[in-house]
Design a protein around this motif. Structure first.
Motif, PDB file in Angstrom:
ATOM      1  N   ILE A  48       2.403   5.152  10.382  1.00 47.35           N
ATOM      2  CA  ILE A  48       2.325   3.690  10.295  1.00 47.35           C
ATOM      3  C   ILE A  48       2.168   3.076  11.687  1.00 47.35           C
ATOM      4  O   ILE A  48       1.424   2.111  11.870  1.00 47.35           O
ATOM      5  N   GLY A  88      -7.871   0.921   3.063  1.00 50.73           N
ATOM      6  CA  GLY A  88      -7.279   2.260   3.081  1.00 50.73           C
ATOM      7  C   GLY A  88      -8.203   3.377   2.613  1.00 50.73           C
ATOM      8  O   GLY A  88      -9.435   3.283   2.695  1.00 50.73           O
ATOM      9  N   GLY A 114       0.810  -1.224   0.000  1.00 52.72           N
ATOM     10  CA  GLY A 114       0.000   0.000   0.000  1.00 52.72           C
ATOM     11  C   GLY A 114       0.836   1.263   0.000  1.00 52.72           C
ATOM     12  O   GLY A 114       1.757   1.431  -0.807  1.00 52.72           O
ATOM     13  N   TYR A 166      -6.710  12.579   2.446  1.00 47.95           N
ATOM     14  CA  TYR A 166      -7.200  11.455   1.655  1.00 47.95           C
ATOM     15  C   TYR A 166      -8.640  11.139   2.101  1.00 47.95           C
ATOM     16  O   TYR A 166      -9.141  11.740   3.053  1.00 47.95           O
ATOM     17  N   GLY A 220      -7.126   0.045  10.012  1.00 50.75           N
ATOM     18  CA  GLY A 220      -6.354   1.020   9.243  1.00 50.75           C
ATOM     19  C   GLY A 220      -7.146   2.288   8.966  1.00 50.75           C
ATOM     20  O   GLY A 220      -8.057   2.660   9.697  1.00 50.75           O
ATOM     21  N   TRP A 221      -6.764   2.969   7.898  1.00 46.45           N
ATOM     22  CA  TRP A 221      -7.380   4.262   7.578  1.00 46.45           C
ATOM     23  C   TRP A 221      -8.869   4.136   7.272  1.00 46.45           C
ATOM     24  O   TRP A 221      -9.623   5.073   7.474  1.00 46.45           O
ATOM     25  N   VAL A 254       1.949  15.312   4.337  1.00 40.59           N
ATOM     26  CA  VAL A 254       1.928  15.029   2.899  1.00 40.59           C
ATOM     27  C   VAL A 254       2.312  16.300   2.134  1.00 40.59           C
ATOM     28  O   VAL A 254       3.097  16.260   1.179  1.00 40.59           O
TER      29      VAL A 254
END
Ligand code: FAD
Ligand code: NAP
Length: 496
Positions: A411, A138, A80, A366, A401-402, A191
């Motif tokens: 992470i 994700g 990923g 995201y 996870g996300w 990011v």
């Protein structure tokens, strides 16, 4: 024929009833090259082969000696965002791949890449084949700014820009226009700083990383000399971390360009800030207002590139050039803050200002997307609604996870929330809430379905062939790897 070759072509042999594949089954080896376990063992399927998928698998395998875990991943390659998100100049972060590889090679774990869940196989079909399904796919979408001009040429999402320089097949054709002098990045998270650093890094640094060769070539021709990283709130609300700011401060051949007025009152506010935020703010203050020593002054004078933060600014409109063909700038609303600390809100003052630029990169986060209509999805939060990873009103369905938390966290955060989900699955097995008493077919029935649909999974051993090719291609040009850029190329190497 190598073992790998036999295993991959085994897919066809198996379904066509070939004696060779049946022989392999009789000799106690399944398609992944691992001994088959009891059909009565609890079988868990994980959707998504990123950090959440691997950490959830790790937790399950460790907690119970009988659980078998299969990971289904859309791409032919695993890991990923560790492969397609983490910046190329942060190779140390990618060391988690070693742990994921150990998990993938565990006798009770199998990896099936090149399987797009929701398209090649439905979540309901997975639920019929497995005792539990963990969704860990994700956050593959991005938040939109929702302002006029957002779709003009020269405007990109950070998600696509990052995917482009990291070799995500769907972003290969992005071809960002780097012919302008000033770039504006919206959002001030890590990011945004990754993107700013990649835009401004000297080529000598980048060419030793696993950045793709086309991105390296485009950056070599780039005319971008000034990058402004714009946030809607103030310096004490900035979302990035100190390490990333320090990297900007120390980036060779660059100098900072801040607006002193935006730091008004910040020195006085320092004493009330929690320690990590205090240290980060001190660094920004020193960069913005401090008097550089002689050496630093000389470095700044010689620098050919500029970076800077702009605070209290929200995007209002992306401005077009006279032909309305591409962006020529951005209109920003000037904000003031209401409240203080982390929860302070940006409020419009009614004032606006225009910044001339030819490149706008939106890095405001995201966003997870629904992949299957049978799975509950909270569209307002863009997550699968869950409690401790148990999907609400969907027995046997979990998430990590996300997709579980929303698109924040490093992470290590993802690791912890995935371990929590693993724990929830195991607790439910132990308590009987999740019935594992009846055998389930697991990958056997899913493989048959996929085969019928012409989908050929890429096993972990096949990924290792892709990996070897990439590393070899990289060695030739003194890079850690040169990534394959299309799914077709990846499949070709996997099937050799
Ligand atoms: P992902 O990593 O996105 O994994 C999801 C996986 O699911 C992907 O492999 C995807 O292909 C797969 N998938 C999607 N849809 C399907 C489907 N339909 N069927 C099957 N599979 C599917 N953290 C750090 O600690 N250090 C860093 O330097 C760092 N850098 C980052 C840089 C960027 C640009 C970004 C965006 C994040 C970064 N992070 C970093 C955060 C870290 O990447 C995340 O915490 C972590 O990747 C989230 O893991 P995940 O498994 O939930 O999602
Ligand atoms: P992020 O940290 O949540 O930052 C998002 C930024 O966008 C914030 O500045 C936010 O401002 C802004 N924003 C959100 N909505 C907006 C809107 N409508 N208008 C204007 N601005 C808006 O997200 P990210 O940078 O995408 O990073 C995601 C996660 O990955 C983070 O946890 C990050 O730490 C992690 N990551 C880590 C590394 C690393 O460790 N090196 C590298 C990359 C990513 P507000 O604060 O005002 O909302």
């Amino acid at each position: 024929m190598s073992g790998h070759k036999l295993l991959f072509s085994g897919l066809k042999l198996w379904t066509s009833g070939s004696s060779k594949w049946i022989d392999r089954l009789h000799h106690g080896v399944n398609r992944t090259g691992k001994a088959p376990f009891s059909s009565c063992n609890p079988k868990v399927c994980i959707v998504g082969g990123g950090p959440a998928g691997f950490y959830t698998a790790q937790a399950l395998i460790k907690a119970r000696q009988d659980v078998e875990v299969d990971i289904y991943e859309r791409l032919p390659v695993p890991f990923g965002l560790v492969r397609f998100g983490v910046a190329p100049d942060h190779p140390e972060v990618k060391n988690v791949i070693n742990t994921f590889t150990q998990t993938a090679k565990h006798s009770r774990c199998s990896f099936y890449g090149n399987v797009n869940v929701g398209e090649d196989v439905s979540v309901e079909e997975l639920q019929r084949a497995y005792h539990a399904v963990v969704l860990s796919y994700g956050a593959e979408g991005n938040r939109r700014m929702g302002v006029p001009g957002e779709d003009l040429a020269g405007v990109y999402s950070a998600k696509d820009f990052v995917g482009w320089y990291n070799g995500l097949p769907s972003c290969r054709e992005l071809g960002p226009d780097l012919s302008c002098e000033t770039a504006v990045i919206l959002g001030q998270g890590n990011v945004a700083l990754d993107v700013a650093r990649i835009l401004l890094s000297p080529l000598d640094i980048l060419k030793k990383t696993d950045i793709t060769q086309p991105a390296l070539e485009a950056l070599a021709e780039s005319k971008v000399r000034r990058v402004l990283v714009v946030g809607r709130r103030g310096p004490t609300q900035i979302a990035c971390t100190i390490k990333e700011i320090r990297e900007m401060v120390n980036l060779p051949d660059t100098r900072p360009e801040m607006v002193a007025a935006e730091f008004e009152g910040i020195t006085e506010a320092l004493k009330d800030l929690p320690r990590p935020r205090k240290r980060l703010t001190e660094l920004m203050l020193k960069t913005a207002l401090g008097i550089p020593d002689e050496k630093e002054q000389e470095r700044r004078t010689k620098a050919s590139r500029i970076w800077g933060f702009r605070f209290f600014r929200s995007p209002v409109e992306i401005l077009a050039d006279p032909d309305h063909k591409k962006t020529s700038g951005i209109r920003l609303a000037v904000n003031r803050l209401e409240g203080s600390g982390e929860t302070a809100r940006a409020v419009l003052t009614g004032e606006v200002e225009d910044v001339t630029c030819g490149l706008v990169i939106s890095s405001i986060g995201y966003k997870s997307l629904p992949i299957d209509p049978s799975v509950p999805f909270d569209s307002s939060k863009a997550i699968v609604p869950n409690s401790m990873g148990r999907v609400q009103q969907a027995a046997g369905l979990y998430c990590s996870g996300w997709l579980k938390t929303g698109p924040t966290g490093v992470i290590a955060t993802t690791m912890n929330n995935s371990f929590d989900t693993g724990r929830s699955v195991v607790e439910d097995m132990d308590s009987g809430t999740l019935d594992v008493s009846a055998g389930k077919p697991g990958s056997q029935s899913i493989s048959a379905l996929l085969d019928k649909r012409g989908v050929k999974p890429v096993l972990f051993s096949d990924w290792e062939k892709i990996d070897a090719v990439e590393v070899r291609r990289g060695e030739a040009i003194e890079k850690p790897r040169e990534k394959l850029l299309t799914v077709e190329e990846m499949l070709l190497e996997a099937r050799k």
